[in-house]
Design a protein around this motif. Structure first.
Motif, short mmCIF file in Angstrom:
data_model
loop_
_atom_site.label_atom_id
_atom_site.label_comp_id
_atom_site.label_asym_id
_atom_site.label_seq_id
_atom_site.Cartn_x
_atom_site.Cartn_y
_atom_site.Cartn_z
N ASP A 221 -49.10 -31.01 -56.01
CA ASP A 221 -48.57 -31.61 -54.78
C ASP A 221 -49.70 -31.96 -53.81
O ASP A 221 -49.68 -33.02 -53.17
CB ASP A 221 -47.61 -30.63 -54.07
CG ASP A 221 -46.23 -30.66 -54.69
OD1 ASP A 221 -46.01 -31.53 -55.56
OD2 ASP A 221 -45.39 -29.81 -54.34
N ASN A 222 -50.65 -31.06 -53.70
CA ASN A 222 -51.76 -31.31 -52.77
C ASN A 222 -52.56 -32.54 -53.16
O ASN A 222 -52.94 -33.36 -52.33
CB ASN A 222 -52.69 -30.10 -52.70
CG ASN A 222 -52.26 -29.14 -51.61
OD1 ASN A 222 -52.60 -29.31 -50.46
ND2 ASN A 222 -51.46 -28.16 -51.95
N ILE A 223 -52.81 -32.67 -54.46
CA ILE A 223 -53.54 -33.86 -54.92
C ILE A 223 -52.68 -35.11 -54.66
O ILE A 223 -53.20 -36.16 -54.25
CB ILE A 223 -53.87 -33.75 -56.43
CG1 ILE A 223 -54.68 -32.48 -56.71
CG2 ILE A 223 -54.57 -35.01 -56.94
CD1 ILE A 223 -56.13 -32.56 -56.48
N ASP A 224 -51.38 -34.99 -54.89
CA ASP A 224 -50.49 -36.13 -54.64
C ASP A 224 -50.54 -36.55 -53.17
O ASP A 224 -50.53 -37.74 -52.85
CB ASP A 224 -49.04 -35.78 -55.02
CG ASP A 224 -48.83 -35.82 -56.53
OD1 ASP A 224 -49.69 -36.40 -57.23
OD2 ASP A 224 -47.83 -35.27 -57.01
N PHE A 225 -50.59 -35.56 -52.27
CA PHE A 225 -50.68 -35.90 -50.84
C PHE A 225 -51.98 -36.64 -50.53
O PHE A 225 -52.01 -37.56 -49.72
CB PHE A 225 -50.59 -34.63 -49.99
CG PHE A 225 -49.17 -34.15 -49.79
CD1 PHE A 225 -48.23 -34.96 -49.17
CD2 PHE A 225 -48.78 -32.89 -50.23
CE1 PHE A 225 -46.92 -34.52 -48.98
CE2 PHE A 225 -47.47 -32.45 -50.05
CZ PHE A 225 -46.54 -33.26 -49.43
N LEU A 226 -53.04 -36.22 -51.21
CA LEU A 226 -54.32 -36.92 -51.00
C LEU A 226 -54.21 -38.37 -51.52
O LEU A 226 -54.77 -39.28 -50.92
CB LEU A 226 -55.47 -36.18 -51.71
CG LEU A 226 -55.80 -34.79 -51.17
CD1 LEU A 226 -56.98 -34.18 -51.92
CD2 LEU A 226 -56.13 -34.83 -49.68
N CYS A 227 -53.47 -38.54 -52.60
CA CYS A 227 -53.26 -39.91 -53.12
C CYS A 227 -52.47 -40.75 -52.11
O CYS A 227 -52.74 -41.95 -51.94
CB CYS A 227 -52.54 -39.87 -54.47
SG CYS A 227 -53.56 -39.17 -55.78
N ILE A 230 -54.91 -41.85 -49.56
CA ILE A 230 -55.78 -42.90 -50.10
C ILE A 230 -55.05 -44.24 -50.08
O ILE A 230 -55.61 -45.27 -49.68
CB ILE A 230 -56.23 -42.55 -51.54
CG1 ILE A 230 -57.19 -41.35 -51.53
CG2 ILE A 230 -56.89 -43.75 -52.22
CD1 ILE A 230 -57.46 -40.74 -52.88
N GLU A 231 -53.79 -44.20 -50.49
CA GLU A 231 -52.99 -45.44 -50.51
C GLU A 231 -52.94 -46.05 -49.11
O GLU A 231 -53.04 -47.26 -48.94
CB GLU A 231 -51.58 -45.14 -51.02
CG GLU A 231 -50.80 -46.40 -51.35
CD GLU A 231 -49.48 -46.08 -52.04
OE1 GLU A 231 -49.10 -44.89 -52.09
OE2 GLU A 231 -48.83 -47.03 -52.52
N ILE A 236 -54.37 -48.78 -52.41
CA ILE A 236 -54.22 -48.53 -53.86
C ILE A 236 -53.94 -47.05 -54.06
O ILE A 236 -54.58 -46.21 -53.41
CB ILE A 236 -55.51 -48.91 -54.62
CG1 ILE A 236 -55.72 -50.42 -54.58
CG2 ILE A 236 -55.47 -48.41 -56.07
CD1 ILE A 236 -57.05 -50.86 -55.12
N ARG A 237 -53.03 -46.74 -54.96
CA ARG A 237 -52.73 -45.32 -55.21
C ARG A 237 -53.31 -44.90 -56.56
O ARG A 237 -52.91 -45.41 -57.60
CB ARG A 237 -51.21 -45.11 -55.22
CG ARG A 237 -50.83 -43.67 -55.34
CD ARG A 237 -49.32 -43.46 -55.38
NE ARG A 237 -49.06 -42.05 -55.60
CZ ARG A 237 -49.06 -41.14 -54.62
NH1 ARG A 237 -49.29 -41.50 -53.38
NH2 ARG A 237 -48.84 -39.87 -54.90
N GLU A 521 -58.23 -53.82 -53.62
CA GLU A 521 -58.13 -52.97 -52.42
C GLU A 521 -57.83 -53.80 -51.18
O GLU A 521 -58.12 -55.00 -51.12
CB GLU A 521 -59.43 -52.20 -52.20
CG GLU A 521 -60.58 -53.10 -51.78
CD GLU A 521 -61.90 -52.35 -51.57
OE1 GLU A 521 -62.00 -51.19 -51.96
OE2 GLU A 521 -62.82 -52.97 -51.01
N ASP A 522 -57.26 -53.13 -50.19
CA ASP A 522 -57.06 -53.75 -48.89
C ASP A 522 -57.40 -52.68 -47.86
O ASP A 522 -56.55 -51.87 -47.50
CB ASP A 522 -55.60 -54.20 -48.74
CG ASP A 522 -55.28 -54.64 -47.32
OD1 ASP A 522 -56.23 -55.02 -46.60
OD2 ASP A 522 -54.10 -54.55 -46.92
#
Lengths: 538, 169
Positions: A221-227, A230-231, A236-237, A521-522
């Motif tokens: 979950d923590n890594i997903d939150f970081l993703c 990033i998005e 970009i995810r 990327e944007d």
């Protein structure tokens, strides 16, 4: 009673410490300089002996009845098992070359923090209890008996050593104080004299694979939150994989990078980089939710615990069937790997010598451990021009680099980090000679001394490093202190707040990801959500 | 000779005496190191003390600019605030300056009848003492703030995310 006049009060303040032999100095355990004692449940969880509730400020530490025998037997056993320890107990001539090299002595002015004297705490017991000269001549031969006072001194000052090894660089005999501290702490652990900030992470890591005790789904979950973050920043995810069997490479980094600032920005940097490599070159890397920790607090507990926690990385690599392991920006993970792993758990025959799937570079120096550092991996990518970079995105940063003790002094990682920084930013300034590379000053809180209750100790220990940062701040306008260690990122952030508040702290891969031009990327902001240079008004 | 002129003439002696008194608040081996070891980077404590003491001295007898003085006092006090001294010991460099000035120039003050100038100077030193104490307190408060923030930050992200995942019903 009448209130005394100020001049009378002032007259009673003595500014001159008593002139006594160091062996006779009373021990004053000062708040802010020690770490809280460990909760017994953490010791029980890993089968460590003499678990109990005790408080360093109490007179009675509730030592086990046979504590002297336990300590001395433990010392004799280690003198036989570890040749280095025996040699270091015997050969010091007290030349004093190390005396003014410890950051804690330089910052605190406490002579017991001179490495020679810190070692002498244990040496005096060795002489007094185990050598003929010491037993006959006593303190005349530099020996003394082990008693509760001596034990408390050892505890207090062996948890004021970060095992950074700066003193050993200057020792003409090459005596490694870190090795002495490691054994000293091991002996203290026989008596249950562990600290909370080491004991708890060890228990957590043993059970759940990381210091924080994050179960697998929470780690993911923590890594997903970081993703998610990033998005938001680059549009970009990333799609990281977890526990993927048959992946080519296993990635392991300190769990500190997964949850706390500024480490999370470094972690986001890895995720962006891996996404780029996956899209451009089909890079196949996976994260583990079981071996979810690069750090190894067993290193600060006992050789056996260090071995056990290190082994989980290799067990996981074998379970997943990867070819080799890539490690993130971590300090003592690399010391354990470089200096001890091969003897303890290696060589892992089920892994292959690391070969970059993108450049074909074969990392021969890791032929035995089968694990390489992300900075050398990325430096190799950059050398082969495999990354599309826009350095100007880091133009708002004037960067200096803190050589983390373990990767630099411990394994000779001096050029690769500088090479990577110079390729992702235009303004890099090294700190003065004598404060970097092999002679780098410790961040002030490595080896499990970063809990917070010892804030004064952290600040005193961090002063020599901060002093050099202040110099490049004043001379060059430096505003960012880069490093490659999770403990550095936590410690130096507080240290900069106190000593040089104009300077922030980051991991190198945060800057790498900010400079990386990811197809599709944007981005208007960097990974911290701050506008990129030139995009401030948009 | 005026008191100011006498003090300026004996600047080197006063500064050395002042530094010695101050570093003598440390154990003997450390005092020697702080006093004598050269190098801005090998001996940051001794270097910072020496440099800022001279700046305080100069500022006191020149512009006495509050902003500059705050910076120089901060240099010394920030170090003392983490070294385990009591508050009065931490800022004892101010009374030690007064002692050093008196030990070097006191006889001249008596001989030349400069007591009024001396009183004027001690008033400046009083202000310096107040500034040092304020600085000491702000350093201590910052340390406690950092402690609190550290414990807060350790769990903040996890809590934020736990809440984001399961919004309150």
């Amino acid at each position: 009673m009448a209130t005394p006049k100020p001049d009378i009060l002032y007259r009673n303040i003595s500014h001159k410490p008593p002139a006594q032999d160091w062996m006779d100095l009373p021990l004053e355990i000062k708040p802010g300089r020690y770490c809280y004692s460990v909760d017994p449940s953490a010791l029980e969880a890993v089968g460590m002996p003499n678990a109990r509730v005790w408080n360093p400020l109490d007179e009675d530490w509730k030592l086990p009845e046979n504590w002297r025998k336990t300590f001395l037997d433990g010392m004799k056993d280690r003198l036989e098992r570890f040749r280095s320890f025996k040699v270091f107990m015997d050969i010091c001539v007290r030349c004093g070359a190390c005396a003014d090299k410890c950051h804690y002595f330089i910052g605190s002015g406490d002579p017991m923090n001179m490495p020679v004297l810190r070692a002498e705490l244990l040496r005096s017991v060795y002489r007094g209890e185990m050598t003929k000269a010491g037993q006959i001549l006593g303190r005349f031969a530099g020996g003394r008996e082990l008693n509760e006072h001596v034990l408390k001194q050892i505890w207090y000052y062996y948890y004021q050593c970060t095992e950074c090894r700066r003193c050993s660089v200057f020792c003409p005999y090459g005596i490694d104080q870190a090795e002495i501290t490691i054994i000293g702490r091991e002996l203290l652990n026989l008596l249950g004299l562990q600290t909370e900030w080491i004991g708890k992470p060890v228990a957590n890591c043993n059970r759940l694979g990381n210091h924080l005790g994050l179960p697998p789904h929470t780690f993911k979950d923590n890594i997903d939150f970081l993703c998610d973050d990033i998005e938001e920043a680059i549009g970009i995810r990333p799609q990281p994989t977890f526990n993927k069997k048959g992946a080519e490479i296993l990635f392991i980094t300190p769990s500190g990078d997964v949850f706390a600032e500024p480490g999370i920005f470094t972690c986001m940097g890895y995720l962006v980089l891996f996404h780029y490599l996956q899209e451009e070159y089909g890079f196949d890397i996976t994260w583990s939710t079981y071996a979810s920790e690069g750090g190894n607090f067993g290193f600060f507990t006992s050789h056996e615990m260090m071995k056990k926690l290190n082994a989980k990385m290799y067990h996981e690599a074998e379970r997943l069937g990867v070819k080799w392991i890539l490690g993130g920006e971590c300090g003592h993970m690399w010391r354990v790997l470089h200096q001890y792993m091969d003897t303890m758990n290696g060589p892992p025959s089920f892994l292959e010598v690391p070969v970059s799937p993108i450049t074909g570079t074969r990392f021969e120096h890791a032929a035995s451990t089968k694990m390489i550092h992300i900075v050398e991996f990325v430096a190799d990518l950059m050398k082969h021009k495999k990354l599309n970079l826009d350095k100007s995105r880091n133009d708002h940063l004037k960067v200096t680099f803190h050589d983390s003790c373990n990767p630099s002094r411990g394994m000779g990682f001096l050029e690769e980090p500088r090479d990577v920084i110079n390729k992702v930013c235009n303004n890099f300034f090294d700190m003065p000679e004598g404060t970097i590379r092999e002679q780098t000053f410790c961040c002030g809180a490595g080896s499990g001394l970063n809990p917070g209750e010892n804030e004064e100790l952290r600040m005193m220990g961090g002063l020599p490093r901060a002093n050099a940062v202040r110099f490049v701040r004043e001379e060059k306008g430096v505003n960012m202190l880069a490093n490659i260690c999770a403990i550095d990122r936590a410690t130096l952030s507080a240290s900069m707040d106190y000593w040089v508040p104009e300077v922030s702290v980051c991991g190198i891969h945060e800057m790498v990801a900010n400079a990386l031009i990811v197809p599709g990327e944007d981005r208007q902001t960097d990974l911290r959500g701050e506008p990129l240079p030139g995009k401030e008004d948009e | 000779m005026s008191l100011d002129a006498s003090i300026k003439q004996n600047k080197g002696q006063i500064l050395n005496l002042w530094l010695k008194k101050f570093t003598d608040t440390y154990p003997e081996q450390s005092a020697q190191f702080f006093q004598n070891s050269p190098g801005q980077f090998n001996n940051p404590v001794g270097y910072t003390f020496r440099v800022n003491m001279e700046k305080i001295f100069d500022e006191l007898f020149q512009d006495n600019d509050p902003d500059n003085m705050r910076k120089y006092v901060d240099g010394i006090t920030r170090i003392r605030a983490v070294q385990g001294f009591s508050p009065s010991e931490a800022v004892s460099f101010v009374p030690m300056l007064r002692e050093s000035l008196w030990e070097v120039c006191g006889q001249e003050v008596s001989r030349e009848g400069l007591l009024a100038n001396w009183l004027e100077l001690t008033q400046k030193l009083e202000k310096l003492a107040h500034l040092a104490f304020d600085t000491y307190m702000s350093c201590r408060e910052q340390l406690w703030k950092q402690r609190a923030e550290m414990f807060h930050n350790r769990t903040r992200k996890l809590l934020e995310r736990a809440i984001a995942k399961k919004p309150a019903e």
